[in-house]
Design an enzyme around this catalytic site. Structure first.
Site, PDB file in Angstrom:
ATOM      1  N   GLU A  53       0.863  -1.329  -0.033  1.00  0.00           N
ATOM      2  CA  GLU A  53      -0.023   0.148  -0.115  1.00  0.00           C
ATOM      3  C   GLU A  53       0.996   1.099  -0.084  1.00  0.00           C
ATOM      4  O   GLU A  53       2.008   1.344   0.708  1.00  0.00           O
ATOM      5  CB  GLU A  53      -0.958   0.041   1.327  1.00  0.00           C
ATOM      6  CG  GLU A  53      -1.889  -0.852   1.092  1.00  0.00           C
ATOM      7  CD  GLU A  53      -2.906  -0.930   2.554  1.00  0.00           C
ATOM      8  OE1 GLU A  53      -2.605  -0.433   3.406  1.00  0.00           O
ATOM      9  OE2 GLU A  53      -3.592  -2.026   2.297  1.00  0.00           O
ATOM     10  N   ASP A 197     -11.278   7.833 -22.112  1.00  0.00           N
ATOM     11  CA  ASP A 197     -11.239   6.396 -21.530  1.00  0.00           C
ATOM     12  C   ASP A 197     -10.817   5.651 -22.889  1.00  0.00           C
ATOM     13  O   ASP A 197     -11.690   5.554 -23.857  1.00  0.00           O
ATOM     14  CB  ASP A 197     -12.332   6.147 -21.140  1.00  0.00           C
ATOM     15  CG  ASP A 197     -12.343   4.655 -20.842  1.00  0.00           C
ATOM     16  OD1 ASP A 197     -11.603   3.900 -21.272  1.00  0.00           O
ATOM     17  OD2 ASP A 197     -13.390   4.295 -20.120  1.00  0.00           O
ATOM     18  N   THR A 223      -7.725   0.350 -19.747  1.00  0.00           N
ATOM     19  CA  THR A 223      -7.593  -0.967 -19.204  1.00  0.00           C
ATOM     20  C   THR A 223      -6.326  -1.577 -20.015  1.00  0.00           C
ATOM     21  O   THR A 223      -5.767  -0.842 -21.094  1.00  0.00           O
ATOM     22  CB  THR A 223      -8.790  -2.028 -19.746  1.00  0.00           C
ATOM     23  OG1 THR A 223      -9.028  -1.913 -21.309  1.00  0.00           O
ATOM     24  CG2 THR A 223      -9.895  -1.767 -18.726  1.00  0.00           C
ATOM     25  N   LYS A 226      -6.937  -5.214 -23.333  1.00  0.00           N
ATOM     26  CA  LYS A 226      -7.740  -5.290 -24.663  1.00  0.00           C
ATOM     27  C   LYS A 226      -6.754  -5.325 -25.948  1.00  0.00           C
ATOM     28  O   LYS A 226      -5.921  -6.113 -26.140  1.00  0.00           O
ATOM     29  CB  LYS A 226      -8.782  -4.265 -24.656  1.00  0.00           C
ATOM     30  CG  LYS A 226      -9.800  -4.377 -23.659  1.00  0.00           C
ATOM     31  CD  LYS A 226     -10.969  -3.325 -23.794  1.00  0.00           C
ATOM     32  CE  LYS A 226     -12.022  -3.477 -22.894  1.00  0.00           C
ATOM     33  NZ  LYS A 226     -11.703  -2.702 -21.532  1.00  0.00           N
ATOM     34  N   ARG A 232      -5.093  -8.253 -17.032  1.00  0.00           N
ATOM     35  CA  ARG A 232      -6.346  -7.645 -16.666  1.00  0.00           C
ATOM     36  C   ARG A 232      -6.033  -6.448 -15.731  1.00  0.00           C
ATOM     37  O   ARG A 232      -5.497  -6.802 -14.546  1.00  0.00           O
ATOM     38  CB  ARG A 232      -7.278  -8.473 -16.163  1.00  0.00           C
ATOM     39  CG  ARG A 232      -8.465  -8.672 -16.811  1.00  0.00           C
ATOM     40  CD  ARG A 232      -9.291  -9.914 -16.720  1.00  0.00           C
ATOM     41  NE  ARG A 232      -9.544 -10.354 -18.012  1.00  0.00           N
ATOM     42  CZ  ARG A 232     -10.270  -9.694 -18.973  1.00  0.00           C
ATOM     43  NH1 ARG A 232     -11.220  -8.847 -18.518  1.00  0.00           N
ATOM     44  NH2 ARG A 232     -10.612 -10.291 -20.317  1.00  0.00           N
TER      45      ARG A 232
HETATM   46  N1  DSN Z   1     -16.447  -4.942 -21.417  1.00  0.00           N
HETATM   47  C1  DSN Z   1     -15.819  -4.275 -22.110  1.00  0.00           C
HETATM   48  C2  DSN Z   1     -16.179  -4.469 -23.646  1.00  0.00           C
HETATM   49  O1  DSN Z   1     -16.292  -5.467 -23.790  1.00  0.00           O
HETATM   50  O2  DSN Z   1     -16.278  -3.365 -24.356  1.00  0.00           O
HETATM   51  C3  DSN Z   1     -15.891  -2.758 -21.501  1.00  0.00           C
HETATM   52  O3  DSN Z   1     -15.605  -2.573 -20.457  1.00  0.00           O
END
Ligand code: DSN
Length: 415
Positions: A53, A197, A223, A226, A232
């Site tokens: 932390e 975002d 994120t 992707k 993740r």
């Molecule tokens: N669940 C994601 C998507 O499929 O776009 C977004 O958070």
């Protein structure tokens, strides 16, 4: 995974089944990808055992010299990859990262403006049942229902009328380049904070094949799992001015101990994303998305905005007399994973909307090219047209598996 097999054969067997599913199926969910063995190895390490932390040099627990090194590498690599002043690499995932941005910059009830979920936005951009819509006074903008495009004049009109404190720009189902510069100009007119975002397109931005909001925007979240092809998790990038507020908002504001094994895997992902190979991968993702959308359009499918500039496309199924969830179930039967999607102005319910969303990040990771995109469009069309013919569906599934076997995931699934 010998130890796992010995200790818990049920979970071991489930993981093996999932490996098989991922190997033999076509992954067209636009937000999914296959991570490298290096990223996966970093996740399964002793870093998981640590509590840390706080931030580098200022931890609440002893023994964080090595974790500091890891977090520093992740931060420096994230900053270099995206050209950001500051990076916080501790957010656990996309929605918590977005929550941290709101907590850092708003008071409950403040006005914010974001893209509607049903027009391609995200739950955390102000949906009434999400914390964002419950805590803050969100005004939503949409896309033009005829063209499917963001109408910058209309967006400016809403912004000038509503004067939100933050202008949120981001999407989970929009296939065209975003005019970041014009968003920034609009935000400046009303002194709004700019927050992008980029979860869906972060890999394409890192791969330098589409424009980045980082030079213009105050705060950017993404994120890491992707198009960026990492573990993740999420990160927040911001201008120096917001550094302190963002860091305090993530910890102690919102989270406890960071997940240090994931921080290490993020660092590995940023290193991989800074390579020439990743730049080529990113260009190929877009090439494949364009090829897949063209092949579907040639078969009579209506693609929103008539094509794509990025990794995804939304197919409006209304002319096919089929709904999105029904298509999802049929395609799942033949080993093709896709996700249902609303279309702007949808009159159907969100659980079974009028569209589907397809993306090419995962199939491109397998090495597939435009030739395979044409084959995939064929499989999709045949499956949707013969949804009552179980024998035909079984034959299509065999063809899907044959194609997948030609593009094995050897570098991506641990053996
Ligand atoms: N669940 C994601 C998507 O499929 O776009 C977004 O958070």
């Amino acid at each position: 995974m010998n130890a796992l097999q010995k200790v818990d054969s049920e979970i071991y067997d489930s993981i093996k089944k999932e490996e098989q599913r991922q190997s033999l199926g076509l992954e067209l969910i636009a937000s999914e990808n296959y991570i490298s063995k290096a990223v996966m190895e970093a996740m399964g390490t002793v870093l998981n055992n640590k509590y840390s932390e706080g931030y580098i040099g200022k931890r609440y627990y002893a023994g964080n010299e090595v974790v500091d090194e890891v977090e520093n590498l992740a931060i420096e690599r994230a900053k270099a990859l995206f050209g950001a002043d500051h990076a916080n690499v501790q957010p656990l995932s996309g929605s918590p990262a977005n929550a941290a941005v709101y907590f850092a910059t708003l008071n409950p009830g403040d006005k914010v403006m974001g893209l509607k979920l049903t027009h391609g936005g995200h739950l955390s951009h102000g949906h009434p049942i999400n914390f964002s819509g419950l805590l803050y006074n969100f005004v939503q903008y949409g896309v033009d229902e005829e063209t499917g495009l963001m109408d910058m004049d209309k967006i400016r009109e809403i912004a000038l009328k509503e004067r939100p404190k933050i202008l949120v720009v981001g999407f989970s189902a929009y296939s065209r380049n975003v005019d970041w510069k014009t968003f920034k100009i609009i935000a400046d007119e009303i002194n709004a904070i700019t927050f992008a975002d980029i979860a869906h397109v972060a890999g394409l931005i890192a791969g330098k094949v589409i424009d980045s909001p980082v030079p213009y925007f105050d705060i950017v979240t993404t994120t890491t799992h992707k198009t960026l092809r990492g573990p993740r998790g999420a990160i927040i990038l911001c201008k120096d001015k917001y550094k302190q507020a963002i860091d305090r908002s993530v910890f102690p504001g919102l989270q406890g101990g960071p997940h240090d094994h994931i921080t290490a895997a993020k660092a590995v992902c940023f290193k991989e994303a800074a390579t020439k190979e990743f730049q080529k991968y990113s260009a190929d993702v877009i090439k494949n998305a364009k090829a897949l959308s063209a092949a579907l359009m040639a078969r009579g499918y209506k693609i929103l905005t008539d094509g794509t500039d990025n990794h995804l496309m939304v197919v409006d199924l209304r002319n096919k007399e089929m709904a999105g969830r029904d298509a999802e179930i049929i395609l799942d039967k033949v080993g093709i994973s896709i996700s249902r999607s609303t279309i702007p102005g949808d009159t159907r319910k969100a659980m079974n909307p009028s569209g589907i969303r397809l993306g090419t990040p995962a199939v491109t990771t397998r090495g597939m090219t435009d030739k395979e995109m044409a084959d995939i469009a064929g499989f999709i069309d045949q499956a949707l047209c013969s949804h009552n013919d179980e024998k035909k569906l079984a034959r299509i599934k065999e063809s899907v598996e044959e194609l997948c076997k030609m593009f094995p995931l050897t570098d991506f699934i641990p053996r």
